[in-house]
Design a protein around this motif. Structure first.
Motif, PDB file in Angstrom:
ATOM      1  N   GLN A 228     -38.186  12.602 -17.803  1.00  0.00           N
ATOM      2  CA  GLN A 228     -39.262  13.643 -20.008  1.00  0.00           C
ATOM      3  C   GLN A 228     -38.805  15.192 -18.915  1.00  0.00           C
ATOM      4  O   GLN A 228     -39.450  16.002 -19.146  1.00  0.00           O
ATOM      5  CB  GLN A 228     -40.329  13.646 -20.144  1.00  0.00           C
ATOM      6  CG  GLN A 228     -40.746  12.480 -20.667  1.00  0.00           C
ATOM      7  CD  GLN A 228     -42.099  12.459 -21.486  1.00  0.00           C
ATOM      8  OE1 GLN A 228     -42.613  13.405 -22.208  1.00  0.00           O
ATOM      9  NE2 GLN A 228     -42.959  10.765 -22.023  1.00  0.00           N
ATOM     10  N   ARG A 229     -37.974  15.223 -17.794  1.00  0.00           N
ATOM     11  CA  ARG A 229     -37.515  16.552 -16.910  1.00  0.00           C
ATOM     12  C   ARG A 229     -38.990  17.212 -17.089  1.00  0.00           C
ATOM     13  O   ARG A 229     -39.059  18.536 -17.410  1.00  0.00           O
ATOM     14  CB  ARG A 229     -36.817  17.813 -18.444  1.00  0.00           C
ATOM     15  CG  ARG A 229     -35.663  16.283 -19.066  1.00  0.00           C
ATOM     16  CD  ARG A 229     -34.571  16.946 -19.281  1.00  0.00           C
ATOM     17  NE  ARG A 229     -35.155  17.668 -20.759  1.00  0.00           N
ATOM     18  CZ  ARG A 229     -34.570  18.542 -21.190  1.00  0.00           C
ATOM     19  NH1 ARG A 229     -33.296  18.550 -21.307  1.00  0.00           N
ATOM     20  NH2 ARG A 229     -35.087  18.727 -22.876  1.00  0.00           N
ATOM     21  N   ILE A 230     -40.152  16.563 -16.168  1.00  0.00           N
ATOM     22  CA  ILE A 230     -41.925  17.373 -16.006  1.00  0.00           C
ATOM     23  C   ILE A 230     -40.817  18.339 -14.551  1.00  0.00           C
ATOM     24  O   ILE A 230     -40.105  16.713 -13.600  1.00  0.00           O
ATOM     25  CB  ILE A 230     -42.035  16.089 -15.738  1.00  0.00           C
ATOM     26  CG1 ILE A 230     -41.929  16.564 -17.783  1.00  0.00           C
ATOM     27  CG2 ILE A 230     -43.249  17.275 -14.917  1.00  0.00           C
ATOM     28  CD1 ILE A 230     -43.935  15.033 -17.620  1.00  0.00           C
ATOM     29  N   ASN A 231     -41.547  18.928 -13.972  1.00  0.00           N
ATOM     30  CA  ASN A 231     -41.287  19.045 -12.521  1.00  0.00           C
ATOM     31  C   ASN A 231     -42.099  17.989 -11.556  1.00  0.00           C
ATOM     32  O   ASN A 231     -42.964  17.606 -11.343  1.00  0.00           O
ATOM     33  CB  ASN A 231     -41.244  20.426 -12.717  1.00  0.00           C
ATOM     34  CG  ASN A 231     -41.459  21.206 -11.396  1.00  0.00           C
ATOM     35  OD1 ASN A 231     -40.977  20.563 -10.560  1.00  0.00           O
ATOM     36  ND2 ASN A 231     -41.859  22.234 -11.200  1.00  0.00           N
ATOM     37  N   LEU A 232     -41.403  17.603 -10.580  1.00  0.00           N
ATOM     38  CA  LEU A 232     -41.831  16.778 -10.213  1.00  0.00           C
ATOM     39  C   LEU A 232     -42.157  17.172  -8.251  1.00  0.00           C
ATOM     40  O   LEU A 232     -42.336  17.146  -7.415  1.00  0.00           O
ATOM     41  CB  LEU A 232     -41.573  15.579  -9.887  1.00  0.00           C
ATOM     42  CG  LEU A 232     -41.743  14.856 -10.982  1.00  0.00           C
ATOM     43  CD1 LEU A 232     -40.897  13.280 -10.688  1.00  0.00           C
ATOM     44  CD2 LEU A 232     -43.378  14.429 -11.558  1.00  0.00           C
TER      45      LEU A 232
ATOM     46  N   LEU B 151     -48.590  15.168 -13.981  1.00  0.00           N
ATOM     47  CA  LEU B 151     -48.788  13.415 -13.766  1.00  0.00           C
ATOM     48  C   LEU B 151     -49.496  13.078 -15.386  1.00  0.00           C
ATOM     49  O   LEU B 151     -49.926  12.434 -15.627  1.00  0.00           O
ATOM     50  CB  LEU B 151     -48.881  12.755 -12.988  1.00  0.00           C
ATOM     51  CG  LEU B 151     -47.225  13.480 -12.861  1.00  0.00           C
ATOM     52  CD1 LEU B 151     -47.883  12.206 -10.685  1.00  0.00           C
ATOM     53  CD2 LEU B 151     -46.140  12.854 -12.814  1.00  0.00           C
ATOM     54  N   LYS B 152     -50.803  13.752 -15.214  1.00  0.00           N
ATOM     55  CA  LYS B 152     -52.441  12.953 -16.242  1.00  0.00           C
ATOM     56  C   LYS B 152     -51.692  13.173 -16.996  1.00  0.00           C
ATOM     57  O   LYS B 152     -52.303  12.764 -17.852  1.00  0.00           O
ATOM     58  CB  LYS B 152     -53.550  13.880 -15.055  1.00  0.00           C
ATOM     59  CG  LYS B 152     -54.182  13.007 -14.516  1.00  0.00           C
ATOM     60  CD  LYS B 152     -55.347  13.679 -13.871  1.00  0.00           C
ATOM     61  CE  LYS B 152     -55.862  11.856 -12.839  1.00  0.00           C
ATOM     62  NZ  LYS B 152     -57.320  13.357 -11.699  1.00  0.00           N
ATOM     63  N   SER B 153     -51.216  14.746 -17.671  1.00  0.00           N
ATOM     64  CA  SER B 153     -50.916  15.069 -18.917  1.00  0.00           C
ATOM     65  C   SER B 153     -50.267  14.805 -19.811  1.00  0.00           C
ATOM     66  O   SER B 153     -50.130  13.856 -20.608  1.00  0.00           O
ATOM     67  CB  SER B 153     -50.671  16.598 -19.189  1.00  0.00           C
ATOM     68  OG  SER B 153     -49.965  17.134 -19.753  1.00  0.00           O
ATOM     69  N   LEU B 154     -49.026  14.141 -18.951  1.00  0.00           N
ATOM     70  CA  LEU B 154     -47.939  12.857 -19.377  1.00  0.00           C
ATOM     71  C   LEU B 154     -49.434  11.660 -19.833  1.00  0.00           C
ATOM     72  O   LEU B 154     -48.913  11.392 -20.681  1.00  0.00           O
ATOM     73  CB  LEU B 154     -47.119  12.936 -18.548  1.00  0.00           C
ATOM     74  CG  LEU B 154     -46.536  11.411 -18.867  1.00  0.00           C
ATOM     75  CD1 LEU B 154     -45.348  11.461 -19.973  1.00  0.00           C
ATOM     76  CD2 LEU B 154     -44.613  11.040 -17.782  1.00  0.00           C
TER      77      LEU B 154
END
Ligand code: MTE
Ligand code: HPA
Ligand code: MOS
Length: 767
Positions: free
Chosen positions: A568-572, A525-528
């Motif tokens: 953004q299709r990031i794994n949560l 999340l921080k990288s986003l």
């Protein structure tokens, strides 16, 4: 944060196994158990019971498709007895009926003929007959044999400690039902969902993945559901599997008291030697552990006794041996402290005995022998961050004991009908499973696209507040409101290969695994956010649900960031694994570094004995406890108070009684006395030791579940001292010190001196 369960508990909305809605066609199981403590089954006639209205089927060992084996550490315990029985209460069959009542009534119709053999209930008798569960286990350092010559004073003695009934409010039980294609769903009141899963699989002859064990919470476990919840989960699953129907097995209180194992009683012999200035030079101890009829967890409990043989003291020459004796009682099992209280009681008794002989208070000897930084525990672990002297000093400063002790002395000079006594109980309790491989845990975290969070861990909530602590870990790691987070049930399909929630390490192990999982998602999340706000990820912070970049508000909140991540299709979702670093132990050598850290503390007791009646009151207990940096002071204080009172019950009033046929006589709450509100000390003060905590503890908040139980041992010695203020001939170490024993002790004549004078002891020893 208050315990997330408190509202549910008070309003009755919290769900337990017995609250689960039942599926159609549910059958109820009642266990047929052995009526004799030792013997052969000559015949088993269930024909009348089978025809009893409502009875559907009666299962015995013959119906087991896999192995008739539930032994957790050693394969020495069948689910059902086959041709011999070894304790009263040993399961022989399971009656399945359309109502629990029908099953219970049908049980009366089962006719079993036995050939009785002699029952053994005492460990020394078992030892004399060579009846052991295991070969003797010894830990040693230095060479006590060679030290006796150098000792100025030597004392020998014996101690007795009774067992203890767990008395969890919720009795043992499980509810199993078939899912499609040979899969089973199992709700079990267990501290060890994986042990239940593994054993069900073994008994049914299925792979583990077919068995799903789910636990919402327990109405108390206290160790009694670490191993011994398994049998009932296996029985309900066997019924569900064979009949393709839901099966519920919940023990009645009487069945539970009779069929399940308890804390191990111990009978022990010690020899302790001192230098002229009262330093303990050598200590030898032999423990005769009453293991019951099968191993259960006894091999691990044996080890923990050995680890706590020297309690909070440094002793250079030690030899300690546990004889795990096989008796005809239900297999004894884990109970808060796990063998630690037994080891500690003997060293405290040895010190008390020496103090009596030498005419000094025990505290003089205690203080001279505390373990210090860089001393080596006799099992090889170098003592680091030791807080024994610290808790001692803090307690003296906070509570001013010298004044209290003077006042007690004056009270005793003035009063003839009542006598007061005092005692200190220091503790050093090692945190980690003594079996290194068990010190691992996993957690599973989902962040849903609306920003809400689901947390699964391997931890079992049993009243100790571990779910609240897990919620705190997620909340603080993410920087969000606790309202967003849901603690899921503990489920073997979501979190696999769990260690039992035990050894006080539930919060540490699962909390650290959860921290790993949360941190991994947070990093994404921080990288986003770093991409969105064009600052390095290290400059992104989430606090109180708001997203900050370079310390400034971004206008984004948690919900918005999570939704953007989803888009953004990031794994949560993340799974975390944690294995305690540093620890290791060589079981053969009896040396290593088994514990992540120790928990320290000190309790002071003041008690008053009525010398006419033998009754007593605990006037006051003052504790300094090493919480580290408590992450939840309300819960942790509750743990200290609860454990303290449970420990006082163990050493002062809870008395298990058996007849010589091995039948439990104290089989109800009218004959087995647990502390009630009147038995709770009038004053309990608990203050934290001010320290920075330990980095191997979750959020530096030290494990708290078991250590304070051992404060309870202090009640024994304080009452003993009060009796001795009236009759100094009293010097028995026989716990619990019930009012009956106090009354006898007040008026007993001096026993023939078993104790050689120091000089002759020394002469004898050198012969
Ligand atoms: N507290 C409550 N209320 N109920 C329990 O059953 N069990 C104790 C302790 N405190 C228990 C309890 C035992 S035996 C252990 S090992 C620890 O809680 C386990 O939980 P933890 O590892 O999360 O401290
Ligand atoms: N403590 C509690 N339970 C356990 C342990 C232990 O050290 N080892 C195995 N089960
Ligand atoms: Mo606790 S006796 O380790 O369940």
């Amino acid at each position: 944060m208050k315990n997330i369960d408190s509202t549910g508990h008070v309003t009755g909305k919290s769900l337990y196994l017995d609250d689960l809605p039942l599926r159609q066609d549910t059958l109820f199981g009642v266990v047929v158990d052995s009526e004799i403590a030792h013997g052969h089954i000559l015949s088993f006639d269930a024909s009348e019971a089978k025809n009893y209205p409502g009875v559907v089927r009666i299962l015995t060992a013959k119906d087991i498709p896999g192995e008739n084996q539930i032994g957790g550490i050693i394969a020495d315990e069948g689910l059902f007895a086959e041709d011999s029985v070894h304790f009263i209460g040993q399961p022989i069959a399971l009656i399945l009926a359309t109502s629990e009542r029908a099953a219970r009534e049908a049980r009366q119709k089962v006719k079993i003929e036995y050939k009785k053999l002699r029952a053994i209930t005492e460990p020394r008798e078992a030892a004399a007959k060579g009846e052991y569960l295991l070969p003797p286990k010894t830990f040693a350092s230095g060479n006590p044999e060679k030290q006796w010559d150098k000792c100025e004073y030597i004392f020998t003695g014996s101690t007795e400690q009774a067992g203890q009934e767990h008395l969890y409010l919720e009795t043992q039980g499980a509810y199993s039902y078939p899912l499609e294609t040979e899969n089973l769903m199992v709700h079990s009141s267990t501290q060890s969902p994986t042990a239940a899963q593994r054993t069900i699989a073994k008994v049914l002859g299925l792979p583990m993945h077919r068995i799903q064990v789910d636990v919402v919470r327990l109405g108390g476990g206290f160790g009694g559901k670490e191993d011994q919840a398994t049998a009932w989960a296996v029985m309900s699953s066997l019924g569900a599997y064979l009949l393709n129907k839901p099966v519920k097995v919940v023990l009645s209180r009487h069945d539970d008291l009779r069929m399940t194992g308890k804390r191990h009683p111990y009978s022990s012999d010690f020899k302790i030697g001192f230098s002229k200035d009262l330093k303990i030079l050598a200590y030898e101890v032999e423990y005769f552990q009453n293991g019951g009829a099968a191993n259960d967890l006894s091999p691990a409990i044996t080890e923990r006794t050995l680890f706590h043989t020297t309690n909070a003291y440094y002793i250079p020459h030690v030899k300690a041996t546990v004889h795990s004796c096989k008796t005809n009682l239900p297999p004894n099992t884990a109970f808060r402290g796990f063998g630690g209280p037994q080891g500690m009681f003997v060293i405290e008794s040895a010190i008390a005995q020496a103090a009596m002989e030498l005419g000094v208070p025990s505290s003089v000897i205690q203080e001279k022998n505390f373990i210090k930084e860089n001393d080596v525990f006799y099992y090889g672990q170098v003592a680091k961050n030791v807080n024994v002297q610290k808790v001692w000093n803090a307690a003296h400063k906070e509570y001013g004991f010298t004044k209290k002790q003077k006042a007690i002395e004056q009270f005793n000079q003035k009063n003839t009908l009542h006598k007061k006594g005092w005692a200190f109980m220091p503790i050093a309790f090692g945190i980690s499973f003594t079996n290194t491989s068990m010190n691992q845990a996993r957690a599973l975290v989902h962040i849903y696209s609306d920003g809400s969070v689901g947390v699964s861990t391997g931890a079992i909530e049993m009243g100790q507040g571990v779910n609240t602590k897990m919620l705190q870990v997620a909340e603080q790691t993410f920087g969000i409101s606790p309202d967003r987070i849901k603690l899921e049930s503990t489920n073997t399909t979501r979190v696999s290969n769990t260690s039992p929630t035990a050894a006080s390490s539930g919060a540490d192990l699962n909390g650290k695994a959860l921290q790993v999982a949360c941190t991994a998602i947070l990093r994404r999340l921080k990288s986003l956010a770093s991409d969105l706000f064009k600052v390095p990820a290290s400059k992104i912070q989430i606090k109180d649900e708001l997203v900050f970049a370079n310390g400034k508000k971004t206008g984004w909140n948690w919900e918005k960031l999570v939704y953007e991540a989803f888009m953004q299709r990031i794994n949560l979702t993340e799974s975390g694994h944690y294995a305690t670093p540093i620890i290791h132990f060589d079981k053969e050598a009896g040396k290593g570094h088994p514990f992540a850290y120790h928990v320290y503390g000190l309790a002071f007791y003041e008690v008053t004995v009525d010398v006419i009646r033998g009754t007593y009151e605990i006037d006051e207990v003052d504790v300094i406890h090493d919480f580290g940096k408590s992450m939840n002071p309300i819960i942790d204080l509750g743990q200290v108070e609860g454990a303290l009172v449970q420990g006082i019950g163990y050493t002062t009033m809870e008395e298990l009684a058996y007849d010589n046929e091995g039948r439990l006589l104290s089989n109800s709450l009218s004959t087995y006395k647990v502390p009630d509100i009147y038995a709770v000390p009038a004053v309990i003060r608990v203050k934290p030791l001010k320290t920075g905590g330990h980095s191997l503890a979750i959020f530096k908040s030290k494990a708290v579940g078991e250590p304070p139980l051992m404060y309870g041992l202090g009640a024994y010695f304080a009452i003993q001292n009060a009796v001795r203020a009236f009759n100094s001939d009293f010097r028995k170490f026989d716990a619990p010190i019930t009012p009956e024993k106090v009354l006898m002790g007040l008026y007993q004549k001096k026993e023939k001196t078993v104790q050689p004078s120091p000089k002759t002891a020394k002469a004898n020893a050198s012969k």
